[in-house]
Write an enzyme that holds these catalytic residues in place. Structure first.
Site, PDB file in Angstrom:
ATOM      1  N   GLU A 124      37.842  42.903  32.962  1.00  0.00           N
ATOM      2  CA  GLU A 124      38.805  42.267  32.087  1.00  0.00           C
ATOM      3  C   GLU A 124      39.537  43.363  31.333  1.00  0.00           C
ATOM      4  O   GLU A 124      38.909  44.298  30.836  1.00  0.00           O
ATOM      5  CB  GLU A 124      38.076  41.370  31.083  1.00  0.00           C
ATOM      6  CG  GLU A 124      38.225  39.901  31.385  1.00  0.00           C
ATOM      7  CD  GLU A 124      37.683  39.059  30.253  1.00  0.00           C
ATOM      8  OE1 GLU A 124      38.418  38.175  29.799  1.00  0.00           O
ATOM      9  OE2 GLU A 124      36.550  39.287  29.818  1.00  0.00           O
ATOM     10  N   ASP A 158      27.977  34.653  29.917  1.00  0.00           N
ATOM     11  CA  ASP A 158      28.479  35.971  30.299  1.00  0.00           C
ATOM     12  C   ASP A 158      28.519  36.178  31.814  1.00  0.00           C
ATOM     13  O   ASP A 158      29.461  36.743  32.351  1.00  0.00           O
ATOM     14  CB  ASP A 158      27.649  37.078  29.633  1.00  0.00           C
ATOM     15  CG  ASP A 158      27.738  37.018  28.111  1.00  0.00           C
ATOM     16  OD1 ASP A 158      28.816  36.636  27.605  1.00  0.00           O
ATOM     17  OD2 ASP A 158      26.744  37.338  27.439  1.00  0.00           O
ATOM     18  N   ASP A 176      31.998  41.765  32.944  1.00  0.00           N
ATOM     19  CA  ASP A 176      32.474  41.115  31.725  1.00  0.00           C
ATOM     20  C   ASP A 176      31.845  41.800  30.526  1.00  0.00           C
ATOM     21  O   ASP A 176      30.678  42.178  30.559  1.00  0.00           O
ATOM     22  CB  ASP A 176      32.075  39.634  31.737  1.00  0.00           C
ATOM     23  CG  ASP A 176      32.630  38.887  30.545  1.00  0.00           C
ATOM     24  OD1 ASP A 176      33.857  38.731  30.463  1.00  0.00           O
ATOM     25  OD2 ASP A 176      31.833  38.467  29.677  1.00  0.00           O
TER      26      ASP A 176
END
Ligand SMILES: [Zn+2]
Length: 413
Positions: A286, A367, A202
């Site tokens: 992502e 996170d 991430d």
């Protein structure tokens, strides 16, 4: 791993030479053509005179070194010697292929003897090999000896340093650079043996990246130092008077600092992407399209960190080393979902770094939780055997992948 073949990747990019560079290129095309034709003629003359073919070294001396000293070939010294040498080598390999074809040792259709090249040929080209002192500049131009730094339209990232570049002018008058990249699958497989580990990544605001195993990755010191220097240079520039000599100097300093930051960032991305690919068989990220995040704080962070170029490094490295990279869309609410129980806990403002799930009570680092969700969304977390679950998610570069032939012969010897 399975079969051992050398994979050559060829990457073509559009070039935009300025008028001066176009003239220099035309000269180089012409000189390469003349040397090629001189080599063919020397061979032909020897054949007619029933003499042995002149050796490559002899041709090089006669058709390049000595020819430059003559009135009718003196202009050969206006172009890079490597281009001329390469042209001789091309003539050599054309003959080698022709003889191999005659003897039947060469596969494929029969080929004729090399023909003279003409300025009216559809495709003009020159080749620069690894030792030809060409390079790609910090600002992304292709710097060619005796031609200059030519503007390139980079449509994708080069995976590894190219072994050669061929500059082509087509009938439409368009220019292209075709880079050749060699990979060694056996060495690749040895370098990165298969593993059963998977990871989710991430992009953090406070860190460059956060991994699903809890690792938080910051920019390395060499990048932070370069960024600090850039900031200082920018501040100095803003204090200089407009139109002053010092301002011009300061601007140059900023430009250099910018390039250093870009280099350092690229280096960091390379190091990190190689490490992640090496340690994991499946990687989930992502897919942050900056357009979709326009004008948000995250967009700036994504842009500044060069997230998309980092992702593209992961992409080609995954392909090269037989890893699976899964990109999940932004629509997945990675920061809102509890990675433990799966409950969607509602939006969390960016300043919320830690939160407790209202359903199961698990306290999450924002996170790390997001990274875990990225991994789950990619299907990597549920695989029983550790094998990647979603194959085929890697954008293939097949159109550039060839396992045979391109300019290997010219590099032999
Ligand atoms: Zn929960």
């Amino acid at each position: 791993m399975s079969s051992v073949i050398v994979m050559q990747l060829r990457y073509a990019f559009r070039l935009y030479p300025d008028t001066g560079q176009q003239t220099a290129l035309a000269k180089a095309f012409g000189c390469a053509r003349v040397v090629f034709n001189d080599a063919v003629r020397a061979r032909e003359d020897a054949r007619k005179a029933e003499q042995p073919f002149p050796k490559a070294a002899e041709l090089s001396t006669r058709l390049i070194t000595e020819a430059k000293r003559t009135a009718e070939r003196s202009w050969l010294s206006e172009v890079s010697a490597v281009v001329l040498q390469q042209s001789l080598r091309d003539a050599e390999s054309a003959y080698r292929n022709f003889f191999a074809s005659l003897k039947g040792t060469r596969k494929g259709p029969k080929i004729g003897p090399p023909r003279f090249k003409s300025r009216k040929d559809k495709r003009q080209s020159i080749r620069f090999t690894a030792n030809a002192r060409w390079n790609i500049t910090d600002s992304g131009r292709l710097n060619l000896p005796k031609i200059g730094a030519v503007k390139v339209k980079w449509s994708r990232t080069l995976p590894t340093p190219p072994t050669s570049v061929t500059v082509i002018k087509d009938t439409a008058g368009r220019y292209f650079a075709s880079f050749v990249i060699d990979t060694d699958p056996a060495a690749d497989a040895e370098r990165m043996p298969e593993t059963d580990r998977t990871i989710g990544i991430d992009l953090g605001l406070t860190h460059f990246a956060v991994l699903s195993d809890g690792t938080k990755i910051d920019s390395p010191r060499f990048l932070r130092r370069a960024e600090k220097k850039l900031k200082k240079a920018q501040q100095e520039l803003s204090r200089k008077q407009k139109g002053s000599k010092n301002r011009a100097k300061a601007r140059l300093k900023v430009a250099r600092a910018h390039a250093k930051v870009a280099d350092a960032r690229r280096e960091f991305h390379h190091q990190l992407s190689t490490k992640l690919i090496s340690e994991n068989q499946g990687i989930a990220v992502e897919d942050l399209s900056v357009a979709g995040l326009a004008r948000t704080k995250l967009a700036k962070s994504v842009h500044d960190a060069g997230w998309s170029s980092f992702i593209s490094m992961l992409e080609y490295k995954a392909e090269r080393y037989g890893r699976t990279l899964v990109k999940i869309g932004r629509f997945e609410p990675t920061s809102q979902t509890c990675s433990t129980c799966g409950v969607k806990d509602g939006p969390k403002p960016l300043n919320v770094r830690e939160w407790a799930c209202t359903a199961c009570g698990t306290v999450h680092d924002r996170d790390i939780n997001a990274a875990l969700n990225v991994k789950t969304a990619a299907g990597l977390a549920v695989s029983a055997c550790g094998a990647p679950v979603r194959p085929g998610a890697i954008p293939a570069q097949r159109e550039e992948t060839g396992s045979h032939g391109f300019p290997t012969e010219s590099r032999a010897a």
